[in-house]
Write a protein that holds these residues in place. Structure first.
Motif, PDB file in Angstrom:
ATOM      1  N   SER A 127       0.832  -1.203   0.000  1.00 49.86           N
ATOM      2  CA  SER A 127       0.000   0.000   0.000  1.00 49.86           C
ATOM      3  C   SER A 127       0.870   1.258   0.000  1.00 49.86           C
ATOM      4  CB  SER A 127      -0.919  -0.008   1.224  1.00 49.86           C
ATOM      5  OG  SER A 127      -1.810   1.084   1.204  1.00 49.86           O
ATOM      6  N   ILE A 182      -5.128   1.797   5.620  1.00 53.39           N
ATOM      7  CA  ILE A 182      -5.707   1.860   4.279  1.00 53.39           C
ATOM      8  C   ILE A 182      -6.452   3.182   4.077  1.00 53.39           C
ATOM      9  CG2 ILE A 182      -7.297   0.766   2.669  1.00 53.39           C
ATOM     10  CD1 ILE A 182      -4.699  -0.780   3.240  1.00 53.39           C
ATOM     11  N   LEU A 223      -5.394   5.659   1.151  1.00 51.39           N
ATOM     12  CA  LEU A 223      -6.381   6.014   0.119  1.00 51.39           C
ATOM     13  C   LEU A 223      -6.654   7.510   0.094  1.00 51.39           C
ATOM     14  CD1 LEU A 223      -8.970   3.078   0.373  1.00 51.39           C
ATOM     15  CD2 LEU A 223      -7.394   3.562  -1.520  1.00 51.39           C
ATOM     16  N   MET A 255      -4.052  -0.239  -8.493  1.00 51.23           N
ATOM     17  CA  MET A 255      -4.736   0.083  -7.235  1.00 51.23           C
ATOM     18  C   MET A 255      -6.038  -0.686  -7.099  1.00 51.23           C
ATOM     19  SD  MET A 255      -4.314   4.104  -6.330  1.00 51.23           S
ATOM     20  CE  MET A 255      -5.175   4.638  -7.786  1.00 51.23           C
ATOM     21  N   TYR A 302      -6.671  -2.822  -3.750  1.00 48.59           N
ATOM     22  CA  TYR A 302      -7.548  -2.333  -2.676  1.00 48.59           C
ATOM     23  C   TYR A 302      -8.939  -2.980  -2.704  1.00 48.59           C
ATOM     24  CZ  TYR A 302      -4.144   1.265  -1.481  1.00 48.59           C
ATOM     25  OH  TYR A 302      -3.003   1.922  -1.079  1.00 48.59           O
ATOM     26  N   THR A 303      -9.480  -3.245  -3.886  1.00 53.80           N
ATOM     27  CA  THR A 303     -10.833  -3.810  -3.954  1.00 53.80           C
ATOM     28  C   THR A 303     -10.931  -5.165  -3.265  1.00 53.80           C
ATOM     29  OG1 THR A 303     -11.224  -2.608  -6.030  1.00 53.80           O
ATOM     30  CG2 THR A 303     -12.747  -4.400  -5.482  1.00 53.80           C
ATOM     31  N   LEU A 317     -10.176  -4.816   0.712  1.00 51.03           N
ATOM     32  CA  LEU A 317     -11.279  -4.301   1.524  1.00 51.03           C
ATOM     33  C   LEU A 317     -12.427  -5.305   1.580  1.00 51.03           C
ATOM     34  CD1 LEU A 317     -11.282  -0.580   0.321  1.00 51.03           C
ATOM     35  CD2 LEU A 317     -10.581  -1.419   2.564  1.00 51.03           C
TER      36      LEU A 317
END
Length: 318
Positions: free
Chosen positions: A114, A209, A213, A250, A254-255, A258
């Protein structure tokens, strides 16, 4: 073959079951797992090799690509070999120390991943918003320092997870319904008060995160503002094209991260085997796709990879 006879009552061992409910299909599931892992490993090693060999690629952007490749290799290697041992050889036992080490390593690498994405967003911001100052703002030395800061941050944030767990008493039933030692799965093995462990894990995930983000969103907000000030549509497209690869990378990171974190903590009705398969794909898909994404979108890297690939594929002349 002690590994086959190992029982959960062994006080120094956890049992990783693999994918509960799909045990008869473990060998078949291992085929896409091993294929994706091999493709990801070869792709990222190729990126490291080409950037290392080519002096013209010794630039901040490609140094960041090497960091991304290293985190991708580390992420998948911390999980998939053990999963394949479960699928192929039924080697389900893992020591408590080994389990906590795996847990620390895979979570630390994810936090580091990240941080690399945040640094790449900053790289794109400088390249688009201050192109004339790019070479002075982002030097190789500065990128290396940012990478070191990201690594130190990852270690300091994740280190409390195994340190808090090692003090906990574990129950007699030490079966972890997973292919790897995920933090919450290990926490559930404790018979003690796990409030601190759960709270720290949840807060840590969302703070790290959330912060990353936010920084990425800020960078892209400034990028969009700068692009909108450009009158030429061709310049618009060229500027935005430089960000396409980073945006795709990304999304692949991230998808699923999370989604996996939320379903593991809050979704009671979500089928366990579905969650475990998706959690493993999180460690397989991004490392496999990232070299492909940057290879397709970055002409200079694509050309160099093509050069070395053609050398390998050419028949040896006698």
């Amino acid at each position: 073959m002690a590994a086959f006879n190992m029982t959960p009552s062994d006080p120094s061992t956890f049992i990783l079951t693999g994918i509960p409910g799909l045990e008869p299909a473990h060998v078949w599931i291992s085929i896409p797992f091993s294929t994706f892992y091999t493709i990801g490993l070869l792709g990222n090693v190729m990126v490291l090799f080409v950037v290392g060999k080519e002096q013209t690629l010794h630039k901040p952007m490609y140094l960041l690509l090497c960091m991304l490749a290293l985190t991708d290799i580390s992420t998948s290697t911390s999980v998939i070999p053990k999963a394949l041992c479960i699928f192929w050889f039924n080697l389900k036992g893992i020591t408590v120390g080994g389990c906590l080490t795996q847990m620390f390593f895979l979570h630390a690498v994810s936090v580091m991943h990240s941080a690399v994405l945040v640094t790449m967003a900053f790289d794109r911001y400088v390249a688009i918003c201050s192109p004339l100052r790019y070479a002075t703002i982002l030097t190789n030395e500065r990128i290396a320092k940012l990478g070191l800061v990201g690594l130190i941050r990852a270690v300091l944030i994740i280190l409390p997870l195994p340190l808090l767990l090692i003090r906990q008493p574990f129950c007699a039933n030490r079966i972890i319904p997973h292919t790897y030692c995920e933090h919450i799965a290990v926490v559930k093995m404790s018979c003690g008060n796990i409030t601190v462990n759960r709270t720290y894990g949840l807060v840590m995930a969302f703070v790290v995160i959330g912060l990353d983000l936010t920084l990425i969103a800020l960078s892209y907000g400034l990028i969009i503002r700068a692009v909108l000030r450009i009158s030429s549509k061709k310049a618009h497209q060229k500027a935005l094209n430089t960000c396409t690869a980073h945006v795709c990378v990304m999304l692949t990171f991230y998808t699923p991260f999370l989604f996996s974190s939320l379903t593991h903590r809050f979704s009671q009705g979500f089928a366990p085997h579905s969650h475990i398969i998706l959690a493993n794909l999180f460690f397989l898909i991004p490392p496999m796709l990232n070299p492909i994404i940057y290879g397709v979108k970055t002409k200079e890297l694509r050309d160099k990879v093509g050069k070395y690939s053609s050398r390998i594929c050419l028949p040896v002349r006698h």
